[in-house]
Enzyme design. Structure first.
Site, PDB file in Angstrom:
ATOM      1  N   ARG A  26      37.906  38.731  71.774  1.00  0.00           N
ATOM      2  CA  ARG A  26      39.311  39.044  71.033  1.00  0.00           C
ATOM      3  C   ARG A  26      39.318  38.495  69.769  1.00  0.00           C
ATOM      4  O   ARG A  26      38.388  37.474  69.274  1.00  0.00           O
ATOM      5  CB  ARG A  26      40.620  38.479  71.736  1.00  0.00           C
ATOM      6  CG  ARG A  26      40.658  36.890  71.777  1.00  0.00           C
ATOM      7  CD  ARG A  26      41.073  36.009  70.577  1.00  0.00           C
ATOM      8  NE  ARG A  26      41.097  34.725  70.882  1.00  0.00           N
ATOM      9  CZ  ARG A  26      41.249  33.981  69.769  1.00  0.00           C
ATOM     10  NH1 ARG A  26      40.946  34.200  68.784  1.00  0.00           N
ATOM     11  NH2 ARG A  26      41.534  32.688  70.276  1.00  0.00           N
ATOM     12  N   GLU A  35      50.842  34.054  69.381  1.00  0.00           N
ATOM     13  CA  GLU A  35      50.444  32.840  68.327  1.00  0.00           C
ATOM     14  C   GLU A  35      49.988  33.449  67.032  1.00  0.00           C
ATOM     15  O   GLU A  35      50.162  32.873  65.844  1.00  0.00           O
ATOM     16  CB  GLU A  35      49.108  32.083  68.787  1.00  0.00           C
ATOM     17  CG  GLU A  35      48.769  30.896  67.908  1.00  0.00           C
ATOM     18  CD  GLU A  35      47.619  30.073  68.381  1.00  0.00           C
ATOM     19  OE1 GLU A  35      47.439  30.274  69.684  1.00  0.00           O
ATOM     20  OE2 GLU A  35      46.688  29.659  67.639  1.00  0.00           O
ATOM     21  N   ARG A  66      46.707  39.899  68.439  1.00  0.00           N
ATOM     22  CA  ARG A  66      45.442  39.754  69.010  1.00  0.00           C
ATOM     23  C   ARG A  66      44.827  40.698  69.843  1.00  0.00           C
ATOM     24  O   ARG A  66      45.443  41.498  70.540  1.00  0.00           O
ATOM     25  CB  ARG A  66      45.808  38.685  70.358  1.00  0.00           C
ATOM     26  CG  ARG A  66      45.947  37.201  69.950  1.00  0.00           C
ATOM     27  CD  ARG A  66      44.798  36.423  69.430  1.00  0.00           C
ATOM     28  NE  ARG A  66      45.130  35.176  68.607  1.00  0.00           N
ATOM     29  CZ  ARG A  66      45.095  34.299  69.238  1.00  0.00           C
ATOM     30  NH1 ARG A  66      44.971  33.965  70.645  1.00  0.00           N
ATOM     31  NH2 ARG A  66      45.434  32.881  68.509  1.00  0.00           N
ATOM     32  N   CYS A  81      46.476  28.957  63.585  1.00  0.00           N
ATOM     33  CA  CYS A  81      45.786  27.820  64.100  1.00  0.00           C
ATOM     34  C   CYS A  81      44.522  27.647  63.360  1.00  0.00           C
ATOM     35  O   CYS A  81      43.891  28.694  63.389  1.00  0.00           O
ATOM     36  CB  CYS A  81      45.667  27.516  65.424  1.00  0.00           C
ATOM     37  SG  CYS A  81      44.675  26.140  66.129  1.00  0.00           S
ATOM     38  N   THR A 141      41.865  26.451  64.316  1.00  0.00           N
ATOM     39  CA  THR A 141      40.564  26.745  65.023  1.00  0.00           C
ATOM     40  C   THR A 141      40.195  27.944  64.995  1.00  0.00           C
ATOM     41  O   THR A 141      39.272  28.509  65.516  1.00  0.00           O
ATOM     42  CB  THR A 141      40.862  26.234  66.376  1.00  0.00           C
ATOM     43  OG1 THR A 141      41.885  27.047  66.952  1.00  0.00           O
ATOM     44  CG2 THR A 141      41.137  24.637  66.359  1.00  0.00           C
ATOM     45  N   ARG A 167      37.245  34.876  69.726  1.00  0.00           N
ATOM     46  CA  ARG A 167      36.662  33.988  70.834  1.00  0.00           C
ATOM     47  C   ARG A 167      36.237  35.290  71.717  1.00  0.00           C
ATOM     48  O   ARG A 167      37.077  36.062  72.473  1.00  0.00           O
ATOM     49  CB  ARG A 167      37.994  33.571  71.447  1.00  0.00           C
ATOM     50  CG  ARG A 167      37.419  32.584  72.509  1.00  0.00           C
ATOM     51  CD  ARG A 167      38.615  31.670  73.021  1.00  0.00           C
ATOM     52  NE  ARG A 167      39.221  32.227  74.140  1.00  0.00           N
ATOM     53  CZ  ARG A 167      38.687  32.024  75.481  1.00  0.00           C
ATOM     54  NH1 ARG A 167      37.918  31.337  75.557  1.00  0.00           N
ATOM     55  NH2 ARG A 167      39.380  32.900  76.240  1.00  0.00           N
ATOM     56  N   ARG A 175      36.383  26.387  79.574  1.00  0.00           N
ATOM     57  CA  ARG A 175      37.902  26.495  79.827  1.00  0.00           C
ATOM     58  C   ARG A 175      38.192  26.930  81.210  1.00  0.00           C
ATOM     59  O   ARG A 175      37.402  27.570  82.099  1.00  0.00           O
ATOM     60  CB  ARG A 175      38.665  27.595  78.947  1.00  0.00           C
ATOM     61  CG  ARG A 175      38.838  27.415  77.459  1.00  0.00           C
ATOM     62  CD  ARG A 175      39.698  28.421  76.974  1.00  0.00           C
ATOM     63  NE  ARG A 175      39.788  28.218  75.409  1.00  0.00           N
ATOM     64  CZ  ARG A 175      40.913  28.741  74.813  1.00  0.00           C
ATOM     65  NH1 ARG A 175      41.474  29.843  75.043  1.00  0.00           N
ATOM     66  NH2 ARG A 175      40.903  28.769  73.340  1.00  0.00           N
ATOM     67  N   GLU A 229      44.132  29.128  78.158  1.00  0.00           N
ATOM     68  CA  GLU A 229      43.920  27.834  77.719  1.00  0.00           C
ATOM     69  C   GLU A 229      44.750  26.682  78.297  1.00  0.00           C
ATOM     70  O   GLU A 229      45.863  26.984  78.877  1.00  0.00           O
ATOM     71  CB  GLU A 229      44.430  27.799  75.995  1.00  0.00           C
ATOM     72  CG  GLU A 229      44.202  26.557  75.098  1.00  0.00           C
ATOM     73  CD  GLU A 229      44.346  26.857  73.654  1.00  0.00           C
ATOM     74  OE1 GLU A 229      45.081  27.611  73.407  1.00  0.00           O
ATOM     75  OE2 GLU A 229      43.858  26.049  73.087  1.00  0.00           O
TER      76      GLU A 229
END
Ligand code: ADP
Ligand code: DAR
Length: 344
Positions: A112, A211, A215, A257, A259, A266, A295, A300
């Site tokens: 993603r 978020e 995505r 974010c 990150t 990811r 994970r 998450e």
């Protein structure tokens, strides 16, 4: 605004890098969208168990609050403030034969990317009206997708709890009520403006206004990482014809974010590694070597079950999309090799 009262055992990057000096420097700053220091650190203040603890409210947050965000970005990604980000979405550059053609270990593969529209603030600062317009722009762009990418958009508003829960349990839809996102202001007006697009086979999906504003997800059973990456890159190319994403040469694709900056990618496998799971030192030595994250399999902050793990690239900024997927592929090859050894 007073200096936050972090608990002694706070280990977040926010606690580490928001020194009293940086606080004094930033406490009265504001971006053109009105984003303040209090806004971007609230998640880490409310949740002192955060790993990072900050969410940008807009692209300008990364310059206005650079004295706090640059050291966080540098520590998480190993990426210096003078570095530039490079993108490579060409699947021909990926050397990733299926690490598990017999299907003994890899249950599924998912890759993603996060994207945000250039013309709006990020999720923590977007207004309700803007979020609804973003949903309309994105769902309209998705309608033009053809071939295996063709599908339908399903708004969360009006979706039955049963359908929603089944999509979450089947790993297709985002969870609700994440406390870190809540404290960042990312769940405001929920569920309005949120939804999921997917094709018939649910191998191509797009989350809208979770978020990040998008995505873009490619996923399937088994370990054909290259096929998953190729589908994703085709989808990104098609969507970039219709939508302009927030991007700059320093931070790459802009996300709420830090990150997720850069590739915002990811790449993960759900993989059966029971023997490595019983030897976490060996497990972590391999994941550290290949810059991988371990994970749980329900998203998450979830725990792993029955020796099945979600293994994904940790680096996202300062490397290309091909390198991020290569990190994951090469690490999974090494993990399977070690699992076979431990099995004997
Ligand atoms: P993201 O990086 O998109 O935030 P999360 O870790 O929150 O991903 O997971 C979102 C959903 O995607 C969860 O339901 C998770 O189980 C599912 N997921 C992640 N990786 C895979 C994978 N390789 N195969 C199947 N489902 C996956
Ligand atoms: N829980 C937050 C987010 C860390 C990274 N994960 C994201 N962005 N989904 C934390 O600071 O730990």
């Amino acid at each position: 605004m007073n200096y936050p009262n972090f608990p002694e055992d706070c280990k977040s990057l926010l606690c580490k890098h928001l020194t009293p000096e940086v606080f004094e420097q930033l406490k009265d700053k504001k971006t053109k969208n009105g984003v303040t220091l209090a806004d971007i650190i609230n998640s880490g203040v409310v949740n002192p168990d955060s790993g990072v603890g900050v969410y940008a409210g807009d692209e300008e947050s990364y310059t206005v609050f650079a004295p706090l965000l640059d050291p966080i970005i540098e520590e998480y990604h190993g990426f210096d403030k003078s570095d530039t980000h490079k993108s490579d979405l060409d699947p021909e550059h990926l050397n990733a034969p299926n690490p598990d053609p017999e299907g003994e270990f890899i249950i599924s593969t998912r890759i993603r990317v996060g994207r945000n529209l250039k013309c709006f603030p990020l999720g923590p600062a977007i207004a309700k009206r803007e979020r609804l317009i973003a949903e309309c722009m994105i769902s309209s762009a998705l309608k033009s997708l053809e071939g295996e990418l063709a599908g339908e958009y399903y708004p969360l508003l009006g979706m039955s709890k049963e359908v929603q829960q089944k999509l979450i349990e089947d790993h297709f839809l985002f969870k609700e009520g994440d406390r870190f996102l809540e404290a960042a202001g990312l769940n405001r007006d929920w569920p309005e403006g949120r939804g999921i697009y997917h094709n018939n086979d649910k191998t191509f999906l797009v989350w809208v206004n979770e978020e990040d504003q998008l995505r873009i997800i490619s996923m399937q059973q088994g370990g054909d990482i290259k096929e998953v990456f190729t589908r994703l890159t085709n989808a990104i190319k098609s969507m970039e014809q219709q939508l302009t994403f927030a991007f700059n040469t320093h931070l790459g694709y802009i996300t709420s974010c830090p990150t997720n900056l850069g590739t915002a990618m990811r790449a993960s496998v759900h993989i059966k590694l029971p023997n490595l799971g019983a030897d976490m030192d060996t497990f972590k030595a391999i994941t550290d070597k290949y810059h991988l994250q371990i994970r749980g399999i329900h998203g998450e902050h979830s725990e792993s079950e029955g020796g099945i793990y979600d293994i994904s690239n940790r680096r996202r900024l300062g490397i290309t999309e091909v390198e991020a997927v290569q990190d994951m592929h090469d690490g999974v090859v090494a993990l399977i090799e070690k699992e076979k050894e431990l099995r004997k």
